[in-house]
Write a protein that holds these residues in place. Sequence first.
Motif, PDB file in Angstrom:
ATOM      1  N   THR A   2       2.255  16.239  -2.167  1.00  0.00           N
ATOM      2  CA  THR A   2       3.053  15.151  -2.760  1.00  0.00           C
ATOM      3  C   THR A   2       2.792  13.754  -2.330  1.00  0.00           C
ATOM      4  O   THR A   2       2.962  13.574  -1.235  1.00  0.00           O
ATOM      5  N   LEU A   3       2.270  12.829  -3.080  1.00  0.00           N
ATOM      6  CA  LEU A   3       1.916  11.544  -2.481  1.00  0.00           C
ATOM      7  C   LEU A   3       3.209  10.756  -2.590  1.00  0.00           C
ATOM      8  O   LEU A   3       4.281  10.907  -3.387  1.00  0.00           O
ATOM      9  N   LEU A   4       3.287   9.873  -1.716  1.00  0.00           N
ATOM     10  CA  LEU A   4       4.328   8.797  -1.573  1.00  0.00           C
ATOM     11  C   LEU A   4       4.406   7.799  -2.718  1.00  0.00           C
ATOM     12  O   LEU A   4       5.481   7.745  -3.207  1.00  0.00           O
ATOM     13  N   VAL A   5       3.366   7.325  -3.040  1.00  0.00           N
ATOM     14  CA  VAL A   5       3.214   6.324  -4.128  1.00  0.00           C
ATOM     15  C   VAL A   5       2.418   6.568  -5.010  1.00  0.00           C
ATOM     16  O   VAL A   5       1.311   7.468  -4.669  1.00  0.00           O
ATOM     17  N   GLN A   6       2.235   6.189  -6.168  1.00  0.00           N
ATOM     18  CA  GLN A   6       1.478   6.456  -7.158  1.00  0.00           C
ATOM     19  C   GLN A   6       0.917   4.986  -7.659  1.00  0.00           C
ATOM     20  O   GLN A   6       1.626   4.370  -8.141  1.00  0.00           O
ATOM     21  N   PRO A   7      -0.227   4.785  -7.255  1.00  0.00           N
ATOM     22  CA  PRO A   7      -0.942   3.505  -7.577  1.00  0.00           C
ATOM     23  C   PRO A   7      -1.319   3.341  -9.074  1.00  0.00           C
ATOM     24  O   PRO A   7      -2.001   4.238  -9.810  1.00  0.00           O
ATOM     25  N   ARG A   8      -1.088   2.208  -9.848  1.00  0.00           N
ATOM     26  CA  ARG A   8      -1.516   2.192 -11.043  1.00  0.00           C
ATOM     27  C   ARG A   8      -2.105   0.756 -11.589  1.00  0.00           C
ATOM     28  O   ARG A   8      -1.263  -0.293 -11.020  1.00  0.00           O
ATOM     29  N   PHE A 172      -2.481  -0.567   1.722  1.00  0.00           N
ATOM     30  CA  PHE A 172      -1.154   0.399   1.959  1.00  0.00           C
ATOM     31  C   PHE A 172      -1.551   1.559   2.788  1.00  0.00           C
ATOM     32  O   PHE A 172      -2.332   2.260   2.245  1.00  0.00           O
ATOM     33  N   GLN A 173      -0.852   1.565   3.955  1.00  0.00           N
ATOM     34  CA  GLN A 173      -1.217   2.795   4.853  1.00  0.00           C
ATOM     35  C   GLN A 173      -0.028   3.672   5.126  1.00  0.00           C
ATOM     36  O   GLN A 173       1.033   3.041   5.546  1.00  0.00           O
ATOM     37  N   GLU A 174       0.403   4.821   4.528  1.00  0.00           N
ATOM     38  CA  GLU A 174       1.295   5.697   4.711  1.00  0.00           C
ATOM     39  C   GLU A 174       1.274   6.117   6.281  1.00  0.00           C
ATOM     40  O   GLU A 174       0.078   6.512   6.620  1.00  0.00           O
ATOM     41  N   LYS A 175       2.364   6.269   6.815  1.00  0.00           N
ATOM     42  CA  LYS A 175       2.298   6.610   8.408  1.00  0.00           C
ATOM     43  C   LYS A 175       1.953   7.966   8.518  1.00  0.00           C
ATOM     44  O   LYS A 175       0.943   8.467   9.200  1.00  0.00           O
ATOM     45  N   ILE A 176       2.588   8.899   7.908  1.00  0.00           N
ATOM     46  CA  ILE A 176       2.336  10.195   8.008  1.00  0.00           C
ATOM     47  C   ILE A 176       2.807  10.758   6.600  1.00  0.00           C
ATOM     48  O   ILE A 176       3.988  10.519   6.258  1.00  0.00           O
ATOM     49  N   ARG A 177       2.040  11.599   6.122  1.00  0.00           N
ATOM     50  CA  ARG A 177       2.481  12.313   5.083  1.00  0.00           C
ATOM     51  C   ARG A 177       3.215  13.499   5.115  1.00  0.00           C
ATOM     52  O   ARG A 177       2.752  14.346   6.058  1.00  0.00           O
ATOM     53  N   GLY A 235       0.567  15.732   7.216  1.00  0.00           N
ATOM     54  CA  GLY A 235      -0.924  15.328   7.036  1.00  0.00           C
ATOM     55  C   GLY A 235      -1.121  13.961   7.176  1.00  0.00           C
ATOM     56  O   GLY A 235      -0.236  12.984   7.264  1.00  0.00           O
ATOM     57  N   PRO A 236      -2.323  13.351   7.200  1.00  0.00           N
ATOM     58  CA  PRO A 236      -2.796  11.989   7.256  1.00  0.00           C
ATOM     59  C   PRO A 236      -1.987  11.493   5.940  1.00  0.00           C
ATOM     60  O   PRO A 236      -2.165  11.795   4.875  1.00  0.00           O
ATOM     61  N   GLY A 237      -1.713  10.207   6.401  1.00  0.00           N
ATOM     62  CA  GLY A 237      -1.125   9.524   5.339  1.00  0.00           C
ATOM     63  C   GLY A 237      -1.966   8.779   4.281  1.00  0.00           C
ATOM     64  O   GLY A 237      -3.125   8.512   4.445  1.00  0.00           O
ATOM     65  N   GLN A 238      -1.571   8.472   3.018  1.00  0.00           N
ATOM     66  CA  GLN A 238      -2.471   7.899   1.991  1.00  0.00           C
ATOM     67  C   GLN A 238      -2.962   6.533   2.536  1.00  0.00           C
ATOM     68  O   GLN A 238      -2.047   5.651   3.156  1.00  0.00           O
ATOM     69  N   ARG A 239      -3.987   5.989   2.091  1.00  0.00           N
ATOM     70  CA  ARG A 239      -4.543   4.578   2.311  1.00  0.00           C
ATOM     71  C   ARG A 239      -4.962   4.104   1.029  1.00  0.00           C
ATOM     72  O   ARG A 239      -5.976   4.713   0.571  1.00  0.00           O
ATOM     73  N   ILE A 240      -4.306   3.073   0.527  1.00  0.00           N
ATOM     74  CA  ILE A 240      -4.896   2.529  -0.685  1.00  0.00           C
ATOM     75  C   ILE A 240      -5.189   1.210  -0.629  1.00  0.00           C
ATOM     76  O   ILE A 240      -4.552   0.596  -0.097  1.00  0.00           O
ATOM     77  N   VAL A 241      -6.414   0.677  -0.900  1.00  0.00           N
ATOM     78  CA  VAL A 241      -6.930  -0.540  -0.629  1.00  0.00           C
ATOM     79  C   VAL A 241      -7.049  -1.478  -1.977  1.00  0.00           C
ATOM     80  O   VAL A 241      -7.718  -0.877  -3.083  1.00  0.00           O
ATOM     81  N   TYR A 242      -6.874  -2.486  -2.127  1.00  0.00           N
ATOM     82  CA  TYR A 242      -7.036  -3.610  -3.266  1.00  0.00           C
ATOM     83  C   TYR A 242      -7.520  -4.591  -2.699  1.00  0.00           C
ATOM     84  O   TYR A 242      -7.485  -5.274  -1.909  1.00  0.00           O
ATOM     85  N   ALA A 243      -8.917  -4.994  -3.308  1.00  0.00           N
ATOM     86  CA  ALA A 243      -9.614  -6.039  -2.978  1.00  0.00           C
ATOM     87  C   ALA A 243     -10.401  -6.636  -4.251  1.00  0.00           C
ATOM     88  O   ALA A 243     -10.765  -6.122  -5.103  1.00  0.00           O
TER      89      ALA A 243
END
Length: 337
Positions: A2-8, A172-177, A235-243
């Motif tokens: 399950t993901l912490l955030v849903q990007p849209r 956005f970097q989740e610390k730990i999933r 597990g490794p946290g989510q990483r979402i980048v916006y540029a």
Amino acid sequence: MTLLVQPRLVNEPFSDAGLLLDFRFGSRAVLFDIGDLSPLSPREILRLSHVFVSHMHMDHFAGFDRLLRLFLYRNSTVHFFGPPGLTAAVEAKLNAYTWNLLDDHSHDFTIIASDWAPAGFLHSRLFRAQSGFAPKDLPPIPAEGNILLDDPDFQIEAAMLEHGVPCLAFAFQEKIRVNVQKRQLEALGLPVGPWLSEAKRAIRRGADPETTLAPTADQRISVGELLAAEALRTGPGQRIVYATDLAFNEANLERVVALARGAGQLFIEAGFLHEDRRLADAKRHLTAAEAGTIARLADVGHAVPMHFSPRYIGRENELHAEFRANLIAESAPDHSP
């Protein structure tokens, strides 16, 4: 997992750039850029706790007024972060209106705006509805490298890019999933409930394995026992980048690739076709091919092109084709600055 955030993306690709990060648990959301917000419902906007502004061109900042109008009669706080000049822009927006109806009995909507540069935070300013949004300078926020926000569950990082004006890219970097395994939880005789959010927070902050939680009034279990039984898996946290809105030059390329390195998702502007590269260069924007090259160099899991120039309406497939060609090419055509 399950993901912490849903990007849209807030808008369709030919409109204003903007990315909503909606948290799956809890009434909260984070926004990258605040252009046209009309596709978002009032309920979605009122979930916002933090807004990160890449730069103050109109298509990235015009939605401030809609947010202000929705929050005005609520006791809420929204934090704004952006490049140098952000606090002055927020103050100018607020000064455009007459606030004579606000007083000590009004709802106290509060804005905290902070300017950031690679050397650290330049200054922060507080604006409260009960004081008619009169600005109040706050003590400087301690510099922590490229980290704009350090939350118990995640961090927001930034890179300063050049677009003719300073422009920020965000990660956005989740610390730990941490995910719940329902079968293992049931095997332990434990219920699903709010206590699991507390358990996840404890794991993310590195709590002692002996830390005890109370699933019910008469049950106790430690963090270590939950992990050993695999009722909670990490597990490794989510990483979402916006540029968005960056020139394709050596300095920008180095910074944006470093920020996006290994990200699960990259949302990146891909405004022009390669045939119009000179126009893109003049406007300090990326072509779709250049955006694909950046995504490939950063080795991201999934890349989403956005913020297309309206000149290509009806030619969206060509933009996607050039983006994909450079994203997957083992030896991409030379698009170096």
